[in-house]
Design an enzyme around this catalytic site. Structure first.
Site, mmCIF file in Angstrom:
data_model
loop_
_atom_site.group_PDB
_atom_site.id
_atom_site.type_symbol
_atom_site.label_atom_id
_atom_site.label_comp_id
_atom_site.label_asym_id
_atom_site.label_seq_id
_atom_site.Cartn_x
_atom_site.Cartn_y
_atom_site.Cartn_z
ATOM 1 N N SER A 148 -48.967 -30.491 37.078
ATOM 2 C CA SER A 148 -48.604 -31.127 38.354
ATOM 3 C C SER A 148 -47.176 -30.849 38.808
ATOM 4 O O SER A 148 -46.798 -31.224 39.928
ATOM 5 C CB SER A 148 -48.807 -32.644 38.246
ATOM 6 O OG SER A 148 -50.174 -32.940 38.060
ATOM 7 N N GLU A 197 0.775 -1.225 0.000
ATOM 8 C CA GLU A 197 0.000 0.000 0.000
ATOM 9 C C GLU A 197 0.817 1.291 0.000
ATOM 10 O O GLU A 197 0.374 2.299 -0.551
ATOM 11 C CB GLU A 197 -0.930 0.001 1.227
ATOM 12 C CG GLU A 197 -2.009 -1.052 1.210
ATOM 13 C CD GLU A 197 -3.035 -0.812 0.105
ATOM 14 O OE1 GLU A 197 -3.573 0.300 0.001
ATOM 15 O OE2 GLU A 197 -3.269 -1.756 -0.669
#
Length: 700
Positions: free
Chosen positions: A444, A88
């Site tokens: 239950s 770069e």
């Protein structure tokens, strides 16, 4: 040359220089007056990834706007730094923000190739890229380029080269949602920066200019290979890598190893997301860079999810039956496979090519032959496309997607740590969590708390109670006449513990009338299983609670009377080491006494006998198969069989786990006649127990 001519030349030269100086000053003032201060970069705070981990350090999920891990410049290897500088901005440490040589080279290239008409070559330095990406913007205009250059000069004057490079290497987009070199190395190669090979560093350095183009070209043309190899050669010329490393790297093809290390626990990760929403904003959660250590055990989570899925599949198979091929006329197995739900089970679409001897001979999307077990009840023909699932290595059975949903939670009783949780069959179908968000009637499962109230109010487990018909006048003037599961039967006098072991409705109601419903209302409220609007239906689980609340309440029976709040998170860190103000709150758990030690031990003993002789007697065999193990629990079924529950405990190697299971439709409807908690939910618990406890081992 006469003096007059010399003066004229000097005057023109000075005039030109003055005009140029004024022009430059004008440009700097005009285009640079409203630029942000270069010092803003020192306060640069990028979006970070929030990562969710299991207790055994496995990555569960990532939440991010931009996936990024910040790395200090001194922690980035020279190899990675120079790979990017070569690709770069090779003169980065020589220029002052703008590289005139690179700009001239780019201009010549654009003119000679006419690329300025389409995609012009750039001459931007790394400093210019930082200015563009973080301070100036990406607008494609001459004005922006001038502002970018001005900003680059200012940045170079106020910030060190290393700091500029650090910002760049942490900010740069490198494809596939990756920002920064650390995240890219992790994503593409499953490596940390220090472990990256030269050819891998060079590959990543190729990406900034056009990530999507290069990634798509990995298996195609030579362009990326040439660029990668050029970077490698220059790395050698700069003595960053040795000749041997260069030779080894040049002959290697471009290969990536996209990491697939996430543990599949979407409901768990989503629950963490919801818990954080109590303390921070959505933006902060997705960009704050939190590392969240959860209570989840990845191995047990996998087992729990598998058991839940298998139970829901088995229910569909035995109750709903086969609905036929998914696409009798279709042949695009790859398309069908790409649309399959993500589950723990391996599900395959296959095409039937032969039927013989209870075997469906099929082919899958890769043309491999798959033999699928066939019981004759499935109406299929050659050419049909069906789904199958792997039940053992290379052994398959016909599969049908479950129509019913469910949830499972596994909690460590002593700590409250939720070590496994799934809120449904598939997160792809619905993100609604049946374990923590759904409130359903427990049936239950509520009875142990009713009997605990009786014990707390002076009764003993062998005291006599009656299972007899009873009619109660309600406040609204109507009459309530409950009945047992088998409706016509009543069982007369019995020890109180038998009423719970066999889950007798009439015995429970008569017991409640004997001790007073206000005392039961009080204890249910203490267990956080009721509100102040208690009514008689609560005695048989006719109100709504969540599975996570139920298992928290059950913890009192195995914790000597202390109820512990469930916990999902043990630690929260931030990647930038900043203080997390809500850390203590989200990581803590609460432990408080709700019943006496004596009552807790009595209920636990009754739950153990429920597993031996009562409604959960499907568990009876495990006491012989697993010496030393302690197991107990309670089934639950609601009216019209709309909800099936089982909540129980497993004590193995001196550690106790509470396991809660719920099965039901997301929009309540009947599961079918006799689809009780014992028939639908309990088998999932049994399967889970047998998978986590080694058989015939002594677990005392």
């Amino acid at each position: 040359m006469t003096m007059q001519k010399l003066r004229r030349i000097l005057f023109c030269a000075l005039s030109f220089i003055t005009v140029m100086f004024v022009a430059v000053v004008f440009i700097f003032v005009h285009y640079g007056s409203d630029l942000p201060p270069e010092g803003a970069l020192l306060e640069y705070s990028p979006a970070l990834t929030t990562k969710i981990y299991s207790a055994d350090e496995k990555l569960i999920e990532e939440f991010a706007i931009e996936r990024r891990v910040i790395t200090k410049i001194n922690d980035i290897p020279l190899l990675v730094k120079w790979a990017f500088l070569i690709a770069e901005d090779k003169n980065f440490y020589k220029h002052h923000g703008i590289d005139l040589q690179s700009i001239f080279r780019a201009a010549v290239q654009n003119i000679s190739n006419s690329s300025w008409k389409t995609k012009p070559a750039g001459g931007s330095t790394i400093t210019q890229q930082v200015a563009k990406n973080l301070l100036v913007g990406n607008e494609k205009s001459f004005k922006r380029k001038i502002r970018e250059a001005i900003m680059a000069f200012r940045i170079e004057e106020s910030i060190s080269k290393d700091k500029i490079l650090e910002i760049y290497l942490n900010h740069i987009f490198l494809g596939k949602g990756c920002y920064g070199v650390a995240e890219a190395c992790d994503y593409y190669f499953g490596k940390c920066l220090n472990d990256v090979a030269p050819e891998e560093a060079a590959f990543i350095a190729c990406l900034p200019s056009a990530p999507s183009v290069y990634i798509k070209a990995i298996d195609k043309g030579p362009k990326m290979l040439l660029k990668r190899n050029s970077i490698l050669v220059q790395l050698h010329e700069m003595q960053i890598i040795t000749k041997q490393q260069l030779d080894d790297s040049l002959i290697k093809p471009i290969m990536v190893n996209f990491k697939k290390t996430k543990e599949p626990a979407p409901y768990f990760a989503d629950e963490i997301h919801r818990q954080f929403a109590k303390y921070i904003s959505e933006t902060d959660f997705f960009s704050g860079g939190y590392d969240v250590i959860t209570t989840m055990d990845s191995k047990i989570q996998n087992i729990a999810q598998k058991c839940l899925e298998d139970g829901l599949i088995q229910y569909t198979k035995s109750t709903i039956g086969w609905k036929g091929p998914i696409d009798p006329d279709g042949d695009d197995l790859k398309t069908i496979a790409s649309q399959m739900l993500v589950t723990v089970n391996k599900i395959l679409p296959v095409k039937v090519r032969r039927i013989a001897n209870n075997i469906l001979e099929c082919r899958d999307q890769s043309e491999a032959i798959i033999k699928v077990g066939y019981d004759g009840k499935v109406n299929v023909e050659v050419g049909d496309v069906i789904l199958c699932r792997e039940v053992a290595d290379h052994s398959y059975e016909v599969y049908q997607q479950p129509v019913v949903d469910g949830a499972i939670i596994v909690m460590e009783a002593a700590s409250g740590n939720i070590i496994a949780m799934s809120g449904g069959y598939s997160f792809d179908i619905s993100s609604f969590n049946c374990a923590t968000q759904a409130k359903r009637q427990p049936g239950s499962v509520i009875k142990p708390f009713v009997y605990a109230a009786a014990l707390e109010n002076g009764m003993a487990e062998y005291d006599e109670i009656e299972d007899k018909p009873i009619t109660i006048k309600l406040e609204n003037g109507k009459y309530y006449s409950p009945h047992n599961y088998d409706k016509a039967k009543v069982y007369g006098k019995m020890p109180m513990r038998n009423g719970l072991i066999h889950s007798r409705n009439l015995a429970t109601i008569n017991l409640a009338m004997k001790i007073g419903t206000s005392k039961i209302a009080k204890i249910l409220e203490e267990f956080e299983l009721s509100d102040k609007h208690f009514n008689l239906s609560y005695l048989l689980g006719g109100h709504e609670v969540s599975l996570v609340n139920i298992i928290s309440a059950f913890s009192a029976f195995v914790n000597d009377g202390y109820m512990i709040a469930p916990r999902f998170v043990t630690n929260v860190l931030k990647q930038n080491n900043t203080y997390v103000p809500f850390k203590k709150t989200i990581c803590q758990t609460e432990r408080r006494r709700v019943i006496s030690s004596k009552t807790a031990k009595t209920i636990k003993n009754i739950l153990r006998d429920t597993a031996r002789y009562g409604t959960a007697r499907r568990l009876a065999s495990v006491f012989d198969e697993y010496p030393g193990i302690d197991v107990g629990g309670k089934t639950g079924t609601t009216n019209d069989f709309k909800d099936a529950w089982f909540v129980g405990y497993i004590t193995v190697n001196k550690k106790t786990f509470i396991v809660g299971i719920f099965v039901g439709y997301r929009s309540p409807q009947s599961l079918g006649e006799h689809c009780t908690g014992a028939a639908v939910a309990l088998p999932i618990f049994v399967n889970f127990l047998k998978r986590i406890v080694p058989k015939h081992a002594n677990h005392k």
